[in-house]
Motif scaffolding. Sequence first.
Motif, PDB file in Angstrom:
ATOM      1  N   LEU A   1       0.836  -1.198   0.000  1.00 39.49           N
ATOM      2  CA  LEU A   1       0.000   0.000   0.000  1.00 39.49           C
ATOM      3  C   LEU A   1       0.873   1.251   0.000  1.00 39.49           C
ATOM      4  CD1 LEU A   1      -2.817   1.205   0.018  1.00 39.49           C
ATOM      5  CD2 LEU A   1      -2.806   1.014   2.519  1.00 39.49           C
ATOM      6  N   GLU A   2       1.976   1.209   0.696  1.00 32.67           N
ATOM      7  CA  GLU A   2       2.888   2.354   0.708  1.00 32.67           C
ATOM      8  C   GLU A   2       3.396   2.662  -0.703  1.00 32.67           C
ATOM      9  OE1 GLU A   2       4.285   5.632   2.321  1.00 32.67           O
ATOM     10  OE2 GLU A   2       3.181   4.157   3.500  1.00 32.67           O
ATOM     11  N   ASP A   3       3.725   1.611  -1.460  1.00 34.02           N
ATOM     12  CA  ASP A   3       4.149   1.816  -2.850  1.00 34.02           C
ATOM     13  C   ASP A   3       3.018   2.426  -3.680  1.00 34.02           C
ATOM     14  OD1 ASP A   3       6.672   0.842  -2.324  1.00 34.02           O
ATOM     15  OD2 ASP A   3       6.323  -1.107  -3.273  1.00 34.02           O
ATOM     16  N   ALA A   4       1.786   1.995  -3.431  1.00 37.54           N
ATOM     17  CA  ALA A   4       0.644   2.568  -4.149  1.00 37.54           C
ATOM     18  C   ALA A   4       0.494   4.045  -3.809  1.00 37.54           C
ATOM     19  CB  ALA A   4      -0.635   1.812  -3.814  1.00 37.54           C
ATOM     20  N   TRP A   5       0.599   4.387  -2.524  1.00 36.77           N
ATOM     21  CA  TRP A   5       0.495   5.806  -2.129  1.00 36.77           C
ATOM     22  C   TRP A   5       1.579   6.626  -2.818  1.00 36.77           C
ATOM     23  CZ3 TRP A   5      -4.063   5.596  -0.881  1.00 36.77           C
ATOM     24  CH2 TRP A   5      -4.613   5.018   0.253  1.00 36.77           C
TER      25      TRP A   5
END
Length: 154
Positions: free
Chosen positions: A63-67
């Motif tokens: 999710l951090e990569d998506a953000w």
Amino acid sequence: MFRLLFHTPEIPGNTGAAIRLAAVTGAELHLVEPLGFSLEDSKLRRAGLDYHDLAVLHVHSSLEDAWNALEPERVFAYTSEGDVTYTEITYEPTDVLLFGRESDGLPQAVKHDPRVTARVRVPMLASRRSLNLANTASIVLYEAWRQQGFAGAQ
């Protein structure tokens, strides 16, 4: 256009339907791993028909990569525990529409992530657990697109 973000989806048919949804609306589809299937899954390909090449699809390892990739200004997290209904939102084309996995929705930590602008629900009859993931994404995306005058549509 709008960005759909599926957090760890499990069922290939739902993601295939979302690929088709993204292709016909101009939305981007972002998936957060782990996925409950391979992107080569025949059910995923069948549900998406021949729209795979027409959709914008990104897979993120976390999710951090998506953000980091999305750099969202506003994120709406769809959950049966939402504080507002999807029709109460005034959508903007850069919004991220975040959905959880089929079996148990969004984890508490994701629902309460500081990047989440609002937790939103799609109304349904009392005592029902959830609406299908692809159906929910379709309902919400079409409302958001309607508010933009169906920009780019025929």
